[in-house]
Scaffold this active site. Structure first.
Site, PDB file in Angstrom:
ATOM      1  N   LYS A 217      39.882  24.830  24.386  1.00 45.11           N
ATOM      2  CA  LYS A 217      41.305  24.721  24.055  1.00 45.11           C
ATOM      3  C   LYS A 217      41.901  26.122  24.085  1.00 45.11           C
ATOM      4  O   LYS A 217      41.471  27.010  23.347  1.00 45.11           O
ATOM      5  CB  LYS A 217      41.484  24.074  22.682  1.00 45.11           C
ATOM      6  CG  LYS A 217      42.945  24.036  22.264  1.00 45.11           C
ATOM      7  CD  LYS A 217      43.166  23.233  21.014  1.00 45.11           C
ATOM      8  CE  LYS A 217      44.634  23.325  20.597  1.00 45.11           C
ATOM      9  NZ  LYS A 217      44.915  22.544  19.398  1.00 45.11           N
TER      10      LYS A 217
ATOM     11  N   LYS B 287      41.877  21.594  27.510  1.00 47.37           N
ATOM     12  CA  LYS B 287      43.290  21.515  27.142  1.00 47.37           C
ATOM     13  C   LYS B 287      43.923  22.877  27.284  1.00 47.37           C
ATOM     14  O   LYS B 287      43.340  23.837  26.796  1.00 47.37           O
ATOM     15  CB  LYS B 287      43.372  21.038  25.686  1.00 47.37           C
ATOM     16  CG  LYS B 287      44.776  20.903  25.170  1.00 47.37           C
ATOM     17  CD  LYS B 287      44.747  20.422  23.753  1.00 47.37           C
ATOM     18  CE  LYS B 287      46.154  20.526  23.209  1.00 47.37           C
ATOM     19  NZ  LYS B 287      46.169  20.615  21.798  1.00 47.37           N
TER      20      LYS B 287
HETATM   21  C1  PBG Z   1      46.837  20.806  16.739  1.00 46.55           C
HETATM   22  C2  PBG Z   1      47.124  20.351  18.144  1.00 46.55           C
HETATM   23  C3  PBG Z   1      48.027  20.884  19.070  1.00 46.55           C
HETATM   24  C4  PBG Z   1      48.012  20.056  20.180  1.00 46.55           C
HETATM   25  C5  PBG Z   1      47.072  19.062  19.913  1.00 46.55           C
HETATM   26  N1  PBG Z   1      46.525  19.277  18.663  1.00 46.55           N
HETATM   27  C6  PBG Z   1      48.944  22.026  18.957  1.00 46.55           C
HETATM   28  C7  PBG Z   1      48.428  23.394  18.817  1.00 46.55           C
HETATM   29  O1  PBG Z   1      47.233  23.668  18.872  1.00 46.55           O
HETATM   30  O2  PBG Z   1      49.284  24.242  18.606  1.00 46.55           O
HETATM   31  C8  PBG Z   1      48.857  20.222  21.405  1.00 46.55           C
HETATM   32  C9  PBG Z   1      49.173  18.975  22.134  1.00 46.55           C
HETATM   33  C10 PBG Z   1      50.291  19.070  23.108  1.00 46.55           C
HETATM   34  O3  PBG Z   1      50.878  20.144  23.361  1.00 46.55           O
HETATM   35  O4  PBG Z   1      50.613  18.019  23.659  1.00 46.55           O
HETATM   36  N2  PBG Z   1      45.881  21.783  16.612  1.00 46.55           N
HETATM   37 ZN    ZN Z   2      45.863  22.796  14.568  1.00 46.62          ZN
END
Ligand code: PBG
Ligand code: ZN
Length: 327
Positions: free
Chosen positions: A197, A250
């Site tokens: 991520k 992601k």
């Molecule tokens: C929470 C989380 C996020 C997303 C999924 N879980 C946001 C982040 O990490 O700031 C992003 C999902 C998206 O942008 O569609 N940790």
């Molecule tokens: Zn988070």
């Protein structure tokens, strides 16, 4: 042997031939739909940067899910959205057995037992500072956060979640969550880990949707640095070693190279998250009439499969499923 004996165009001559030799097919079974649930009743608040995506109260969410179920979309990911007054320093709302996510899970499983309910395990939607873990000084403390993530996962499982998906990027969270689930009798609940991520600007619209933007600093001290790829393999390898059942990359579009490398390296069930900013870009261009939305979206989702995805988490799940049905 080559031209004129070999002519690549022969197999492209008509749709029958093209279908016979098509290598990858997008199916409704590949899709997972992310949803945002908020306290209250009759709430149906559209996210301004994500047309068609809403914050729903549980009653409204149940209505929305009717179509998800009837289209045959196998699962949803649940995110909780609460007001500032309901947040605190340590994100208690995340692991409250009476929290919004827990209640939503119970209600969904009661109404649609066959729908797979996956929960996002993180603290940022419930902390008043918006970070994904516990703050000590000006940093997010890894090890004390693990215990809270584990409590969150157990609380989701207790509510009836079919799978948990940790998105925090703390080191050791899969071990912490796996052990806690096992100790509490949830040994059969799989973990889909957000393994690679990245600290991405593509999450902008999500943070509006979830009200989870960090109040100071950013997430670069825990989410991955976008220029890195070998590191994504190490992150994924560690999650697998710790017991992740499904690994995830992601965002999606700008990280398809990572997806391909991870699939090739581990041959593990692999998910991609087609994130909020990607959805927002397509919607904006479609609303302007600048792209053929259906064709662009189906081409993109198919490209995720081609790049190695088994599971595609996308805000387009409902529309894509409808389009696939239309043919
Ligand atoms: C929470 C989380 C996020 C997303 C999924 N879980 C946001 C982040 O990490 O700031 C992003 C999902 C998206 O942008 O569609 N940790
Ligand atoms: Zn988070």
């Amino acid at each position: 042997m080559s031209f004129p004996f070999i002519r690549m165009r022969r197999l492209r001559a008509n749709e029958h031939l093209r279908r016979m030799v098509r290598e990858h097919l997008l199916r409704v079974e590949d899709l997972v739909y992310p949803v945002f649930v908020t306290p209250g009743e009759g709430v149906r608040r559209e996210v301004s940067s994500m047309p068609g995506v809403h914050n729903f109260s549980i009653d409204q969410l149940l209505q929305e899910l009717q179509e998800v179920v009837s289209l045959g979309i196998p699962g949803v990911v649940i995110f909780g959205v609460v007001s500032e007054e309901e947040k605190d320093e340590v994100g208690s709302g995340a692991y409250d057995d009476e929290g919004i996510v827990q209640h939503a899970v119970q209600a969904i499983k009661e109404k649609y037992p066959q729908l797979m309910v996956i929960t996002d395990v993180c603290l940022c939607e419930f902390t008043n500072h918006g970070h994904c873990g516990v703050i000590k000084g000006d940093e997010v403390e890894n090890d004390s956060t693990l215990e809270l993530l584990a409590k969150t996962a157990v609380s989701h499982a207790k509510a009836g979640a079919d799978m948990v998906a940790p998105s925090d990027m703390m080191d050791g969270r899969v071990t912490a969550i796996r052990s806690a689930l096992d100790e509490n009798g949830y040994g059969n609940i799989p973990i889909m880990s957000y393994s690679a991520k990245y600290a991405s600007a593509y999450y902008g619209p999500f943070r509006e949707a979830a009200g989870s933007a960090p109040q100071f600093g950013d997430r670069r001290a825990y989410q991955m640095d976008p220029p890195n790829t070998d590191e994504a393999l190490r992150e994924t390898w560690l999650d697998i070693e710790e017991g992740a059942d499904i690994v995830m990359v992601k965002p999606g579009l700008a990280y398809m190279d990572i997806l391909r490398r991870i699939k090739d390296e581990f041959s593990y069930p692999t998910a991609i998250y087609n994130v909020s900013g990607e959805y927002a870009m397509f919607k904006a261009a479609a609303q302007k009439g600048w792209i053929d939305e259906k064709r662009v979206v189906l081409e993109t989702l198919t490209a995720f499969k081609r790049a190695g995805a088994d599971i595609i988490i996308t805000y387009y799940a409902i529309e894509a499923a409808r389009w696939l049905k239309e043919g």
